[in-house]
Scaffold this active site. Sequence first.
Site, PDB file in Angstrom:
ATOM      1  N   GLU A 239      89.697   3.907  -5.408  1.00 13.23           N
ATOM      2  CA  GLU A 239      89.525   5.337  -5.131  1.00 13.23           C
ATOM      3  C   GLU A 239      90.052   5.706  -3.748  1.00 13.23           C
ATOM      4  O   GLU A 239      90.596   6.792  -3.555  1.00 13.23           O
ATOM      5  CB  GLU A 239      88.047   5.740  -5.267  1.00 13.23           C
ATOM      6  N   CYS A 254      97.279  -4.286 -11.951  1.00 14.75           N
ATOM      7  CA  CYS A 254      97.141  -3.875 -10.553  1.00 14.75           C
ATOM      8  C   CYS A 254      95.790  -3.190 -10.366  1.00 14.75           C
ATOM      9  O   CYS A 254      95.237  -2.603 -11.299  1.00 14.75           O
ATOM     10  CB  CYS A 254      98.287  -2.901 -10.256  1.00 14.75           C
TER      11      CYS A 254
END
Length: 328
Positions: A239, A254
């Site tokens: 985030e 990823c």
Amino acid sequence: MRIVSSALLILIPTGTILLLSAMAWQFTPPTHAQQLAAIGLTTALPQPLQRALEPQDDFEPLPEPGPSDWLANHAEAGQTFDQFTRSLPNRPDNHRRKLYLQPLGGFDESDAPSLDQLRRFTAAFFMMEVGVLPPSEWAGNHITSRRNPWSGQRQLLTGDILNLLQARLPEDAFALLGITMTDLYPDPSWNFVFGQASSRDRVGVYSFARYDPRFYGQAPTADTHKLMLRRSCKVLAHETCHMFGIEHCVWFRCLLNGSNHLVESDARPLHLCPVDLRKLQWSTGFDVVERYRRLLNFDQQVGFEDEPQWLEKRLRFIAPHSWSRDTH
Ligand SMILES: [Zn+2]
Ligand SMILES: [Zn+2]
């Protein structure tokens, strides 16, 4: 990758994701040439960074998504390194140079990740100074809350939290991230949300509540604490990368892959692929060897299992001389 139509996702009371609309979007994993193009030309970069960006076997390809996975349901074309820099994203500078974590509510170390460990991981991951603001600063602030109409769990309204965070963004903050063990909701019509952020306002709030097996009524095991820490580190890094303007990744497996459910988020690695490593390095200017060493040190200390091996392998490739000198 081909976009035919986008899918609409809604959350129904059980938390199950219901797919509406004819699913005409189909994700095709990128070719090697597309991966290289997404990384961009690296010949002018310093040697260790160039090597760190070589898309070797350490970076796994994305598998074909299953029907409930993120890329089966979100028409994402991916963001190349060049597209990222052209988007003029927020970048830390001498003035806005720190990341801050603001705990909301209790972070009891018996059932929550340690704030100090989260701080140290975030500092190593972004190679920035990270401060933890005292939880007491929230006392007396009104945040709308409710009991979830279906589960009965207490939840906090994200909009109120984002407004408060924005009002107390420290002078030297690049971003201020609220973290909480309480579940969140963005609107009375929603069941829940994992988190919400505004990269323009440089604030975000994330809940770790649903990363705890106990949230779903499962009994804790000896590994629950480590699992919670790993999941919390992962969501915090994912985030916070969005705060730098880094979008979801479709190039490799990823940390920045989108995720529709817990199994999918658990399958994401704790590291960045070369495309996103380059974006973050461009943003903060870190030394790639030093960053991997600090992450390795942290991962070993907290006992994360696969990641140290991966980091050691990368370090041996990127900086073989300094690595062997310092470890023997
Ligand atoms: Zn995301
Ligand atoms: Zn990536």
